[in-house]
Design an enzyme around this catalytic site. Structure first.
Site, PDB file in Angstrom:
ATOM      1  N   GLY A 189      -6.238  -3.115   9.564  1.00 19.94           N
ATOM      2  CA  GLY A 189      -6.291  -4.571   9.579  1.00 19.94           C
ATOM      3  C   GLY A 189      -5.221  -5.264  10.393  1.00 19.94           C
ATOM      4  O   GLY A 189      -5.274  -6.473  10.594  1.00 19.94           O
ATOM      5  N   ARG A 211       0.900   2.060  -6.670  1.00 10.54           N
ATOM      6  CA  ARG A 211       0.719   3.225  -5.779  1.00 10.54           C
ATOM      7  C   ARG A 211       1.307   4.456  -6.449  1.00 10.54           C
ATOM      8  O   ARG A 211       2.498   4.505  -6.748  1.00 10.54           O
ATOM      9  CB  ARG A 211       1.396   2.975  -4.440  1.00 10.54           C
ATOM     10  N   CYS A 226      -1.947   1.463   9.236  1.00 13.10           N
ATOM     11  CA  CYS A 226      -2.130   2.279   8.031  1.00 13.10           C
ATOM     12  C   CYS A 226      -3.448   3.056   8.079  1.00 13.10           C
ATOM     13  O   CYS A 226      -3.570   4.130   7.514  1.00 13.10           O
ATOM     14  CB  CYS A 226      -2.116   1.394   6.793  1.00 13.10           C
ATOM     15  N   GLY A 227      -4.462   2.489   8.741  1.00  5.54           N
ATOM     16  CA  GLY A 227      -5.766   3.166   8.857  1.00  5.54           C
ATOM     17  C   GLY A 227      -5.833   4.119  10.035  1.00  5.54           C
ATOM     18  O   GLY A 227      -6.899   4.660  10.335  1.00  5.54           O
ATOM     19  N   ARG A 243      14.371   3.632   6.320  1.00  3.93           N
ATOM     20  CA  ARG A 243      12.992   3.135   6.403  1.00  3.93           C
ATOM     21  C   ARG A 243      12.112   4.125   5.665  1.00  3.93           C
ATOM     22  O   ARG A 243      12.582   5.129   5.144  1.00  3.93           O
ATOM     23  CB  ARG A 243      12.627   3.090   7.905  1.00  3.93           C
ATOM     24  N   LYS A 244      10.783   3.904   5.683  1.00  5.96           N
ATOM     25  CA  LYS A 244       9.876   4.864   5.063  1.00  5.96           C
ATOM     26  C   LYS A 244       9.960   6.222   5.766  1.00  5.96           C
ATOM     27  O   LYS A 244      10.432   6.308   6.917  1.00  5.96           O
ATOM     28  CB  LYS A 244       8.446   4.338   5.106  1.00  5.96           C
TER      29      LYS A 244
HETATM   30 FE1  SRM Z   1       0.786   1.424   5.222  1.00 11.70          FE
HETATM   31  C1  SRM Z   1       2.789  -1.273   4.901  1.00 11.70           C
HETATM   32  C2  SRM Z   1      -1.136   0.229   2.854  1.00 11.70           C
HETATM   33  C3  SRM Z   1      -0.642   4.443   5.046  1.00 11.70           C
HETATM   34  C4  SRM Z   1       2.213   2.254   8.277  1.00 11.70           C
HETATM   35  N1  SRM Z   1       0.913  -0.214   4.077  1.00 11.70           N
HETATM   36  C5  SRM Z   1       1.868  -1.182   4.118  1.00 11.70           C
HETATM   37  C6  SRM Z   1       1.701  -2.121   2.926  1.00 11.70           C
HETATM   38  C7  SRM Z   1       2.568  -1.590   1.838  1.00 11.70           C
HETATM   39  C8  SRM Z   1       2.064  -3.571   3.243  1.00 11.70           C
HETATM   40  C9  SRM Z   1       2.097  -4.444   2.020  1.00 11.70           C
HETATM   41  O1  SRM Z   1       3.100  -4.516   1.330  1.00 11.70           O
HETATM   42  O2  SRM Z   1       1.072  -5.090   1.775  1.00 11.70           O
HETATM   43  C10 SRM Z   1       0.181  -1.935   2.626  1.00 11.70           C
HETATM   44  C11 SRM Z   1      -0.264  -2.154   1.202  1.00 11.70           C
HETATM   45  C12 SRM Z   1      -1.597  -2.857   1.186  1.00 11.70           C
HETATM   46  C13 SRM Z   1      -2.372  -2.628  -0.075  1.00 11.70           C
HETATM   47  O3  SRM Z   1      -2.419  -3.536  -0.936  1.00 11.70           O
HETATM   48  O4  SRM Z   1      -2.993  -1.581  -0.197  1.00 11.70           O
HETATM   49  C14 SRM Z   1      -0.038  -0.549   3.196  1.00 11.70           C
HETATM   50  N2  SRM Z   1      -0.529   2.222   4.086  1.00 11.70           N
HETATM   51  C15 SRM Z   1      -1.323   1.537   3.224  1.00 11.70           C
HETATM   52  C16 SRM Z   1      -2.463   2.398   2.712  1.00 11.70           C
HETATM   53  C17 SRM Z   1      -2.883   2.075   1.279  1.00 11.70           C
HETATM   54  C18 SRM Z   1      -3.666   2.262   3.667  1.00 11.70           C
HETATM   55  C19 SRM Z   1      -4.948   2.825   3.105  1.00 11.70           C
HETATM   56  O5  SRM Z   1      -5.836   1.998   2.810  1.00 11.70           O
HETATM   57  O6  SRM Z   1      -5.072   4.028   2.940  1.00 11.70           O
HETATM   58  C20 SRM Z   1      -1.837   3.793   2.912  1.00 11.70           C
HETATM   59  C21 SRM Z   1      -1.009   4.230   1.727  1.00 11.70           C
HETATM   60  C22 SRM Z   1      -0.483   5.625   1.912  1.00 11.70           C
HETATM   61  C23 SRM Z   1       0.200   6.156   0.677  1.00 11.70           C
HETATM   62  O7  SRM Z   1      -0.511   6.624  -0.213  1.00 11.70           O
HETATM   63  O8  SRM Z   1       1.430   6.105   0.621  1.00 11.70           O
HETATM   64  C24 SRM Z   1      -0.922   3.506   4.100  1.00 11.70           C
HETATM   65  N3  SRM Z   1       0.848   3.082   6.406  1.00 11.70           N
HETATM   66  C25 SRM Z   1       0.087   4.189   6.194  1.00 11.70           C
HETATM   67  C26 SRM Z   1       0.118   5.033   7.359  1.00 11.70           C
HETATM   68  C27 SRM Z   1      -0.711   6.305   7.563  1.00 11.70           C
HETATM   69  C28 SRM Z   1      -0.004   7.579   7.236  1.00 11.70           C
HETATM   70  O9  SRM Z   1       1.020   7.606   6.542  1.00 11.70           O
HETATM   71  O10 SRM Z   1      -0.531   8.597   7.671  1.00 11.70           O
HETATM   72  C29 SRM Z   1       0.938   4.399   8.287  1.00 11.70           C
HETATM   73  C30 SRM Z   1       1.244   4.869   9.726  1.00 11.70           C
HETATM   74  C31 SRM Z   1       2.058   6.113   9.742  1.00 11.70           C
HETATM   75  C32 SRM Z   1       3.529   5.877   9.609  1.00 11.70           C
HETATM   76  O11 SRM Z   1       3.963   5.232   8.652  1.00 11.70           O
HETATM   77  O12 SRM Z   1       4.260   6.363  10.464  1.00 11.70           O
HETATM   78  C33 SRM Z   1       1.387   3.184   7.674  1.00 11.70           C
HETATM   79  N4  SRM Z   1       2.321   0.645   6.420  1.00 11.70           N
HETATM   80  C34 SRM Z   1       2.688   1.108   7.648  1.00 11.70           C
HETATM   81  C35 SRM Z   1       3.664   0.220   8.203  1.00 11.70           C
HETATM   82  C36 SRM Z   1       4.384   0.398   9.575  1.00 11.70           C
HETATM   83  C37 SRM Z   1       5.602   1.262   9.386  1.00 11.70           C
HETATM   84  C38 SRM Z   1       6.645   1.072  10.433  1.00 11.70           C
HETATM   85  O13 SRM Z   1       7.447   1.999  10.636  1.00 11.70           O
HETATM   86  O14 SRM Z   1       6.738  -0.008  11.040  1.00 11.70           O
HETATM   87  C39 SRM Z   1       3.856  -0.811   7.272  1.00 11.70           C
HETATM   88  C40 SRM Z   1       4.789  -2.024   7.389  1.00 11.70           C
HETATM   89  C41 SRM Z   1       6.169  -1.690   6.926  1.00 11.70           C
HETATM   90  O15 SRM Z   1       6.435  -0.642   6.353  1.00 11.70           O
HETATM   91  O16 SRM Z   1       7.018  -2.560   7.160  1.00 11.70           O
HETATM   92  C42 SRM Z   1       2.999  -0.515   6.176  1.00 11.70           C
HETATM   93 FE1  SF4 Z   2      -1.989  -3.848   8.077  1.00  8.54          FE
HETATM   94 FE2  SF4 Z   2      -1.558  -1.708   6.569  1.00  8.54          FE
HETATM   95 FE3  SF4 Z   2      -2.248  -4.011   5.455  1.00  8.54          FE
HETATM   96 FE4  SF4 Z   2      -4.030  -2.574   6.831  1.00  8.54          FE
HETATM   97  S1  SF4 Z   2      -3.037  -2.010   4.886  1.00  8.54           S
HETATM   98  S2  SF4 Z   2      -3.734  -4.744   6.975  1.00  8.54           S
HETATM   99  S3  SF4 Z   2      -2.731  -1.824   8.508  1.00  8.54           S
HETATM  100  S4  SF4 Z   2      -0.341  -3.518   6.558  1.00  8.54           S
END
Ligand code: SRM
Ligand code: SF4
Length: 513
Positions: free
Chosen positions: A438, A69, A443-444, A183-184
């Protein structure tokens, strides 16, 4: 300052413990050794967690094929950078691709561990970094995708976003001051009237506002999504000038969050939980005291007064004779050949620059009037349309089961297939914003969509099958607010007739005759 040796509340939380034992950034100095011994020999905690501080994600779904990333501040890339990224993923054949993310960013896939030191050198040579892009760090900082080119711009966000990133990451070298947050943390800076960054879903967001005739930003805090709770950001009652004050305020808020944010329960560690505990006035006072000077109170109104634009198509720029062209990239998925083409097209027809959007699309700026016709004849536009069908146009999807081990359902491929089928059967008068995610991590961003689909498991005919919960009512742009869950547990195999009805009843769609 919390460092890897500071005492923090570690009870009942393995993540606090692992950060305490060794700072995530420490693996930066072990990369050559790790690459030599191979990923199978790297300790479990380094492999699964600490490497994410460098943006390196072990994927249990595809062991040995890593995800990287990046950070793309304000979503801006040069042609040269895109070309280098294309060369990196090209090496991995069918495994190699890149996804544009919902934070205006790129993730590379198929990466082999032994190549990482070399990849990092190549990234550095074109001024790219992946530092602090995962885990308990500040994520990619978003800004207006048409900053510096939109004719209606209020504030050019590019330099500010870069400065905030440089402060947080120590100019990409890695910054232990901010590598152990509870956290993030998400930051967005909006410079236009249409809230193109989804300010309301960020931990800190800056939105344009006039105070006493001067243009600056009102500040929002605490927006976030998690599986447990989703909240829109609330006003901090602060106004800042569009200069280093933005950087200073981000620093002060991050320091307060780092030093006082709740850590014991990870489900309650995002900024809004601290604001809840203290109340917004105490939070503001603490930030002010950290800043060391009084904050101006917020302007009475902000300047977000447009619906959100998707930037797909051809638009004149503020620079006479120039255009920016928005290409629809279905669910953000790019392959090496696409990336080479995009890099070339931006160099040949534009100014050697590309922009990413939070809708997972690409904008090529600086296309001269005289070059537009030739640009629009490029074969790549058959795949990445400038005039897509109404559902394809606004489709967004998270990674889903293909690569993400949290996923409860497959998302990207299913989303594209379903939209094609719906468009074949329905006349749909306007674009409908559909967002797939998903799992409940969101994240979506299904909560910002007109139709949001969140993966779940459903019982059907005695079997557990893939399904979705349906969200509706998400409003973006002016008066943004979050959508809510309206229907639970639709099996994916029943989704097409369900969505057909939804589109007919709520969005004026008609069956094709
Ligand atoms: Fe996300 C975790 C992908 C935007 C909320 N997110 C993850 C992980 C890292 C989980 C993992 O380790 O597998 C996913 C990686 C999967 C992969 O192989 O791609 C993942 N998040 C994504 C992405 C790639 C989705 C996408 O297809 O676009 C986005 C990457 C953004 C970036 O460039 O940094 C992405 N994630 C978001 C957003 C949207 C936003 O930021 O506008 C959110 C909701 C907004 C927020 O965070 O407030 C989001 N992701 C989460 C969460 C829930 C966070 C929480 O506070 O509980 C997790 C789980 C965690 O962090 O424990 C998570
Ligand atoms: Fe769940 Fe984020 Fe993985 Fe999508 S990319 S399946 S919302 S953790």
């Amino acid at each position: 300052m919390i460092t890897s040796t500071s005492p923090v509340d570690t009870k009942s939380n393995k993540f606090e413990k692992l950060k305490q034992e060794k700072d995530g950034l420490a693996v930066k100095h072990q990369l050559d050794e790790f690459a030599r011994i191979g990923w199978e020999s790297v300790g479990e905690t380094d492999l699964n967690h600490r490497l994410k501080w460098l943006g390196i994600f072990f994927r249990p779904v595809t062991p040995g094929k890593f995800m990287l990333r990046l950070r793309t501040p304000n979503g801006i890339l040069t042609s040269k950078q895109m070309q280098v990224l294309a060369e990196i993923v090209d090496r991995y054949g069918e495994d190699g691709n890149a996804d544009i993310t919902t934070r205006q960013n790129l993730q590379l896939r198929g990466i082999r561990f032994e190549d990482i030191p070399d990849i990092f050198r190549r990234l550095e040579s074109v001024n790219l970094t992946s530092i602090q892009s995962g885990m308990d760090n500040v994520r990619n900082i978003t800004g207006s995708p048409v900053a510096g080119i939109s004719a209606d711009e209020l504030i050019d966000t590019r330099e500010l976003v870069q400065k905030v990133q440089d402060m947080i990451t120590n100019h990409g070298a890695g910054n232990p001051e901010f590598s152990n947050l509870p956290r993030k943390f998400n930051i967005a800076i909006e410079g236009g009237r249409d809230n193109s960054v989804h300010a309301e879903i960020n931990d800190v967001a800056f939105v344009p506002a006039y105070k006493n005739g001067a243009l600056g930003f009102n500040v929002l805090v605490g927006g976030f999504f998690s599986a447990k709770r989703c909240e829109a950001a609330i006003p901090l009652n602060a106004w800042v000038a569009p200069n280093d004050d933005v950087v200073d305020l981000c620093r002060a808020i991050l320091e307060v969050y780092r030093d006082s944010g709740l850590r014991a329960n990870r489900q309650k560690a995002r900024l809004m939980w601290l604001i809840d505990e203290w109340g917004i006035e105490k939070f503001r006072a603490k930030v002010e005291s950290q800043l060391g000077r009084p904050l101006a109170t917020a302007a009475l109104a902000d300047e977000i007064d447009w619906d959100k634009r998707d930037h797909i198509g051809v638009y004149p720029q503020q620079q006479p004779g120039m255009n920016y062209v928005g290409l629809n990239i279905p669910v953000g998925r790019l392959y090496a050949s696409d990336m080479f083409d995009l890099a070339r097209m931006a160099a040949v027809y534009g100014g050697g620059e590309l922009r990413l959007t939070v809708e997972q699309n690409v904008i090529i700026p600086h296309v001269k009037d005289a070059h537009l016709d030739a640009f629009l004849q490029e074969p790549l536009l058959e795949k990445f349309s400038v005039n897509p069908n109404p559902l394809a146009r606004s489709l967004v999807s998270c990674t889903g089961a293909q690569f993400c081990n949290f996923a409860l359902v497959e998302t990207k491929n299913r989303a594209i297939a379903l939209v094609k089928e719906l468009e074949a059967e329905l006349d749909i008068p306007q674009s409908v914003r559909m967002h797939w995610t998903g799992c409940p991590n969101s994240c979506g961003q299904p909560q910002v969509a007109e139709i949001g689909l969140m993966g779940t498991k459903v019982r059907k005919n005695g079997k557990t099958v893939e399904g979705v919960d349906i969200y509706m009512g998400g409003k973006v742009g002016k008066d943004a607010h979050l959508g809510t869950c309206v229907t639970k547990g639709i099996a994916c195999e029943d989704l097409k007739p369900f969505l057909e009805n939804l589109l007919i009843e709520n969005f004026g769609a008609k069956k094709k005759v």
